[in-house]
Motif scaffolding. Structure first.
Motif, PDB file in Angstrom:
ATOM      1  N   VAL A  42       0.842  -1.203   0.000  1.00  0.00           N
ATOM      2  CA  VAL A  42       0.000   0.000   0.000  1.00  0.00           C
ATOM      3  C   VAL A  42       0.875   1.251   0.000  1.00  0.00           C
ATOM      4  O   VAL A  42       0.665   2.186  -0.783  1.00  0.00           O
ATOM      5  CB  VAL A  42      -0.939   0.002   1.225  1.00  0.00           C
ATOM      6  N   LYS A  43       1.866   1.266   0.884  1.00  0.00           N
ATOM      7  CA  LYS A  43       2.743   2.433   0.994  1.00  0.00           C
ATOM      8  C   LYS A  43       3.568   2.638  -0.276  1.00  0.00           C
ATOM      9  O   LYS A  43       3.713   3.763  -0.769  1.00  0.00           O
ATOM     10  CB  LYS A  43       3.665   2.269   2.201  1.00  0.00           C
ATOM     11  N   ALA A  44       4.121   1.539  -0.803  1.00  0.00           N
ATOM     12  CA  ALA A  44       4.953   1.643  -2.004  1.00  0.00           C
ATOM     13  C   ALA A  44       4.135   2.123  -3.197  1.00  0.00           C
ATOM     14  O   ALA A  44       4.602   2.941  -3.999  1.00  0.00           O
ATOM     15  CB  ALA A  44       5.584   0.282  -2.309  1.00  0.00           C
ATOM     16  N   THR A  45       2.913   1.620  -3.320  1.00  0.00           N
ATOM     17  CA  THR A  45       2.054   2.033  -4.429  1.00  0.00           C
ATOM     18  C   THR A  45       1.697   3.507  -4.324  1.00  0.00           C
ATOM     19  O   THR A  45       1.711   4.241  -5.318  1.00  0.00           O
ATOM     20  CB  THR A  45       0.764   1.192  -4.445  1.00  0.00           C
ATOM     21  N   TYR A  46       1.373   3.943  -3.118  1.00  0.00           N
ATOM     22  CA  TYR A  46       1.022   5.347  -2.901  1.00  0.00           C
ATOM     23  C   TYR A  46       2.175   6.256  -3.331  1.00  0.00           C
ATOM     24  O   TYR A  46       1.979   7.247  -4.043  1.00  0.00           O
ATOM     25  CB  TYR A  46       0.688   5.569  -1.428  1.00  0.00           C
ATOM     26  N   ASP A  47       3.395   5.926  -2.903  1.00  0.00           N
ATOM     27  CA  ASP A  47       4.553   6.752  -3.242  1.00  0.00           C
ATOM     28  C   ASP A  47       4.852   6.702  -4.742  1.00  0.00           C
ATOM     29  O   ASP A  47       5.097   7.735  -5.381  1.00  0.00           O
ATOM     30  CB  ASP A  47       5.782   6.281  -2.462  1.00  0.00           C
ATOM     31  N   ALA A  48       4.838   5.493  -5.312  1.00  0.00           N
ATOM     32  CA  ALA A  48       5.192   5.343  -6.724  1.00  0.00           C
ATOM     33  C   ALA A  48       4.201   6.062  -7.631  1.00  0.00           C
ATOM     34  O   ALA A  48       4.596   6.679  -8.633  1.00  0.00           O
ATOM     35  CB  ALA A  48       5.258   3.863  -7.088  1.00  0.00           C
ATOM     36  N   HIS A  49       2.935   6.009  -7.293  1.00  0.00           N
ATOM     37  CA  HIS A  49       1.922   6.621  -8.150  1.00  0.00           C
ATOM     38  C   HIS A  49       2.013   8.140  -8.125  1.00  0.00           C
ATOM     39  O   HIS A  49       1.520   8.806  -9.040  1.00  0.00           O
ATOM     40  CB  HIS A  49       0.528   6.174  -7.701  1.00  0.00           C
ATOM     41  N   ARG A  50       2.653   8.681  -7.103  1.00  0.00           N
ATOM     42  CA  ARG A  50       2.783  10.133  -6.975  1.00  0.00           C
ATOM     43  C   ARG A  50       4.215  10.604  -7.213  1.00  0.00           C
ATOM     44  O   ARG A  50       4.568  11.733  -6.889  1.00  0.00           O
ATOM     45  CB  ARG A  50       2.290  10.565  -5.590  1.00  0.00           C
ATOM     46  N   ASN A  51       5.036   9.683  -7.735  1.00  0.00           N
ATOM     47  CA  ASN A  51       6.431   9.994  -8.055  1.00  0.00           C
ATOM     48  C   ASN A  51       7.199  10.502  -6.845  1.00  0.00           C
ATOM     49  O   ASN A  51       8.019  11.428  -6.943  1.00  0.00           O
ATOM     50  CB  ASN A  51       6.510  11.023  -9.193  1.00  0.00           C
ATOM     51  N   ILE A  52       6.913   9.919  -5.689  1.00  0.00           N
ATOM     52  CA  ILE A  52       7.651  10.269  -4.474  1.00  0.00           C
ATOM     53  C   ILE A  52       8.841   9.321  -4.392  1.00  0.00           C
ATOM     54  O   ILE A  52       8.776   8.246  -3.795  1.00  0.00           O
ATOM     55  CB  ILE A  52       6.758  10.144  -3.224  1.00  0.00           C
ATOM     56  N   SER A  53       9.929   9.703  -5.022  1.00  0.00           N
ATOM     57  CA  SER A  53      11.072   8.801  -5.152  1.00  0.00           C
ATOM     58  C   SER A  53      11.851   8.639  -3.861  1.00  0.00           C
ATOM     59  O   SER A  53      12.483   7.604  -3.626  1.00  0.00           O
ATOM     60  CB  SER A  53      12.015   9.309  -6.252  1.00  0.00           C
TER      61      SER A  53
END
Length: 216
Positions: A125-136
């Motif tokens: 959940v956390k990884a998807t949230y960051d990846a979808h918002r380009n939070i590298s």
């Protein structure tokens, strides 16, 4: 519900300070747990233990004053509560929905040595949230994944004897918008395209993480 209350105590500033403290201390103190239960509501069953019998007894007692106030014949879960031969202005009946009561589902482990499946889901959940918002450079701290409870009786009851690791989760983030565009269960029900794409990313990431995991 109990573990969710612990999460609320840690991350929900809108709760009264005294209630947050009682919820936080409840894991170590029965006295704090009792105080937290009183703070949530003096009219609800226990936060930690709740059986079909407990709920039926609670609901039966809860409606007794209504039957008395309006002079109603009262039947609760097949049992006649008021005197059968006493005149009444009407009837009050409470019974199981759809004719079949269902006990609370087994608690899915969300901490400790048995929580590997939950941790995998939470990390996804956390990884998807960051990846979808380009939070590298994100580490997932922007999202809190907490166990919760559903009020509906879902089909997961068919899996209870198969595994204790059962998750009812839909990765559907809408921000400040309504959770379903056009309303739920209507002719115009829809999801936003961006939310739909994030769902695809979540399912893909979950499959890959589960395949590569060494803790399952």
């Amino acid at each position: 519900m109990y573990l969710k209350s612990q999460c609320l105590a840690a991350y929900a500033p809108g709760l009264p300070r005294s209630l947050r403290k009682s919820l936080a201390d409840a894991a170590r103190s029965d006295k704090a747990l009792r105080k937290a239960e009183e703070g949530v509501s003096s009219q609800t069953p226990s936060l930690k233990h709740c059986s079909i019998e407990d709920v039926q007894k609670h609901d039966t007692e809860l409606l007794k004053h209504l039957a008395s106030a309006f002079n109603l014949s009262y039947t609760a879960f097949g049992q006649k509560i008021t005197e059968p031969d006493v005149p009444a202005y009407g009837t009050l009946t409470i019974d199981e929905a759809w004719g079949a009561a269902l006990a609370p589902a087994p608690i899915t482990p969300s901490s400790g040595d048995d929580a590997a499946p939950f941790n995998l889901l939470a990390g996804t959940v956390k990884a998807t949230y960051d990846a979808h918002r380009n939070i590298s450079d994100g580490n997932g701290d922007g999202v809190v994944v907490s166990p919760g409870i559903m009020s509906g009786n879902t089909d997961t009851r068919h899996y209870w004897k198969l595994t204790e690791h059962i998750f009812r989760y839909s990765h559907h983030y809408t921000g400040n918008r309504t959770w379903v565009a056009g309303g739920a269960h209507t002719v115009n029900e829809a999801v936003y395209v961006d939310s739909w794409l994030e769902q695809i990313r979540f399912i893909t990431t979950l499959i890959l993480n589960a395949d590569e995991s060494t803790s399952l």
